[in-house]
Structure formats: C-alpha cells, structure tokens
Design an enzyme around this catalytic site. Structure first.
Site, short mmCIF file in Angstrom:
data_model
loop_
_atom_site.label_atom_id
_atom_site.label_comp_id
_atom_site.label_asym_id
_atom_site.label_seq_id
_atom_site.Cartn_x
_atom_site.Cartn_y
_atom_site.Cartn_z
N ASP A 85 42.48 41.68 28.64
CA ASP A 85 41.81 41.11 29.75
C ASP A 85 40.39 40.45 29.10
O ASP A 85 40.05 40.89 27.86
CB ASP A 85 41.43 41.95 30.82
CG ASP A 85 40.83 41.21 32.09
OD1 ASP A 85 40.87 40.16 32.07
OD2 ASP A 85 40.77 42.01 32.93
N GLY A 86 39.86 39.55 29.79
CA GLY A 86 38.45 38.94 29.32
C GLY A 86 37.29 39.83 29.72
O GLY A 86 37.54 41.06 30.22
N ASP A 88 32.84 39.25 31.11
CA ASP A 88 31.83 38.66 31.26
C ASP A 88 30.66 38.65 30.31
O ASP A 88 29.92 37.77 29.83
CB ASP A 88 31.35 38.49 32.70
CG ASP A 88 32.11 38.13 33.83
OD1 ASP A 88 32.73 36.87 33.49
OD2 ASP A 88 32.62 39.14 34.56
N GLY A 99 34.50 40.92 36.29
CA GLY A 99 34.25 40.55 38.01
C GLY A 99 33.74 39.25 38.36
O GLY A 99 33.71 39.07 39.33
N GLU A 107 41.43 44.99 38.30
CA GLU A 107 41.31 45.12 36.76
C GLU A 107 41.22 46.61 36.17
O GLU A 107 41.71 47.18 35.19
CB GLU A 107 40.22 44.29 36.30
CG GLU A 107 40.58 42.60 36.38
CD GLU A 107 39.54 41.83 36.26
OE1 GLU A 107 39.66 40.64 35.76
OE2 GLU A 107 38.25 42.15 36.18
N LYS A 125 30.00 35.99 24.72
CA LYS A 125 30.05 37.26 25.79
C LYS A 125 29.36 38.54 25.23
O LYS A 125 29.36 39.61 25.81
CB LYS A 125 31.31 37.44 26.04
CG LYS A 125 32.27 36.14 26.53
CD LYS A 125 31.74 36.14 28.02
CE LYS A 125 32.53 34.74 28.65
NZ LYS A 125 33.97 35.06 29.04
C1 5RP Z 1 37.65 38.53 36.33
C2 5RP Z 1 37.06 38.90 34.99
C3 5RP Z 1 37.05 38.25 33.86
O1 5RP Z 1 37.69 38.87 32.77
C4 5RP Z 1 35.78 37.61 33.46
O2 5RP Z 1 35.13 36.98 34.57
C5 5RP Z 1 35.80 36.89 32.21
O3 5RP Z 1 36.41 35.43 32.59
P1 5RP Z 1 36.55 34.03 31.82
O4 5RP Z 1 37.61 34.58 30.78
O5 5RP Z 1 37.01 33.10 32.57
O6 5RP Z 1 35.11 34.02 31.22
O7 5RP Z 1 36.75 39.99 35.03
O8 5RP Z 1 37.37 39.30 37.35
#
Ligand code: 5RP
Length: 226
Positions: A85-86, A88, A99, A107, A125
C-alpha cells in the site's frame, strides 16, 4: 523524474517483490490510491501466480477485478503474507499517515492481517515528523461535532471532508496543524474518542519494508534495519 515516474518505479519494484516472495497461489493484500493503482497494473504479468487478492477499498476491488484477479473477502483469509500500500507520509520509524483516499479503516484491517506491510511511496512522502499532511480520522456521522472538539483540544484544526462518504458510510475529519512527535501515543489517544472508527496513523502497525522512489533509484528501508 516526475512524481508519477517515481511512483511507477516503486510500483514495479513492489510487483517484483511480490513475484519473489509471495508463495505461489497465495492471497495478496492490496492497498488504495494512485501508487497502489500503478502497483495493481504492474501485477498484470504475474497475476496467474496469485490465488487472489484482498482489496482495501471498493475502488481497488474494481481495479483488481477489471484485471481478472479474483477478490477474496478478508473473512475468508486466515493470514496474508504480504500487503502492499501507499502512504501520505512516512517517518524514519516506519510510522505512517494514511487515508488521503479515505480508505484507512479497511487498510488498517488488511494491514493487521498481514505478516509484511510493504509501503510504496515517492520520496516526497518521507518526512522527519508526521503531521504536515492533514491526519484523516473516520468518524460515525452523529459523533462528528464532539469528536471535532476533542481533536481541536489535541492542538489540531479538524475540517470535515466535504461531499465525501467512506466505503463504510462514515465521514472524514482531516486534522490540520498537528506535529506528531509520538505517533503511537497520538494514534492511541484518537482511537479512545467515542465515535472514531479509525484514524490514519499507522504506528502500532507500521510498515515493515519501505520501497522509496528517489532520483537515484528505488531505495529499500526495513523496520529491522536489514
Ligand atoms: C488511501 C491511502 C493512500 O495510500 C495514500 O493516500 C497515498 O495515496 P497516493 O498513492 O495516491 O499518494 O492511504 O486511503
């Protein structure tokens, strides 16, 4: 390199990691967001090796199904070996704010059921202290005002995410202006507020491996330092 190119590089690195480490036929946990979307696309060449995937949001479920990857209910899975997962924001202790897409509750559920959380992120990030990105807090609608008052007492400025409803039918308060020097304490304190479903701090269950897209290539950071 553009931010999108850095995201693309980590998405590919994560797909390579999955190809190497996920047992044949196992179920993969898949996150949400633009980086996760690139990761889903990068799974195409190895999708036949997956037994299926658990999706952390409806949006991710749709993308996985469009690619022909069967989506499995979390309740039908004993344990996931890998969740990708990514984030922020992520700090040097591998705690994260998540989020931005409003999916942090699912998640967190998928992350809690996984042995290895692989975070994929571009270099922007990585931060010394979490909190410049507003902290998303999912709240049951009738508790919005009283939770907002308690979040303000913590020193933040909560703002209702207008026109947004989570996959679970709730609202998001984005908390601006926090400087989160003790992510675990802040995560725990917000979770104590009645009406909060989940907050976007992932400190109790942070990332195990960070694949960070930088100008000089994808760097790997591990929670254990290896
Ligand atoms: C979604 C998340 C995403 O992992 C987070 O917002 C990162 O998103 P991106 O890859 O578009 O920068 O937590 O709820």
């Amino acid at each position: 390199m553009t931010q999108d190119e850095l995201k693309q590089a980590v998405a590919q690195a994560a797909a390579d990691y999955v190809a190497e480490h996920l047992p044949e036929g196992a179920i993969l946990g898949v996150g949400t967001g633009s980086t996760a979307n690139l990761f889903i696309a990068a799974l195409a060449p190895i999708k036949h090796r997956l037994g299926g995937a658990v999706a952390s949001s409806e949006a991710t479920r749709q993308r996985l199904e469009a690619l022909g990857i069967p989506v499995v209910d979390m309740n039908d899975v004993e344990r996931l070996s890998i969740y990708v997962d990514g984030a922020d924001e992520i700090d040097s202790g591998m705690s994260m704010i998540k989020g931005g897409g409003g999916a942090q509750t699912r998640e967190k559920i998928v992350a809690a059921g996984a042995d290895t959380f692989v975070c994929i992120a571009d270099a922007s990030k990585r931060v010394p202290v979490l909190g410049r990105f507003p902290l998303p807090v999912e709240v049951i609608p009738m508790a919005t005002r009283q939770v907002a008052r308690q979040l303000a007492a913590l020193g933040g400025t909560p703002k209702l995410r207008e026109g947004f409803t989570t996959d679970n039918g709730n609202v998001i308060l984005d908390v601006h202006g926090l400087s989160i020097t003790d992510p675990l304490a802040t995560e725990t304190a917000i979770n104590q507020m009645v009406g909060v479903v989940t907050n976007g701090l992932f400190a109790a269950r942070g990332a195990d491996l960070l694949l960070l897209g930088t100008e000089t290539g994808v760097q790997r950071f591990s929670r254990t330092g290896q």
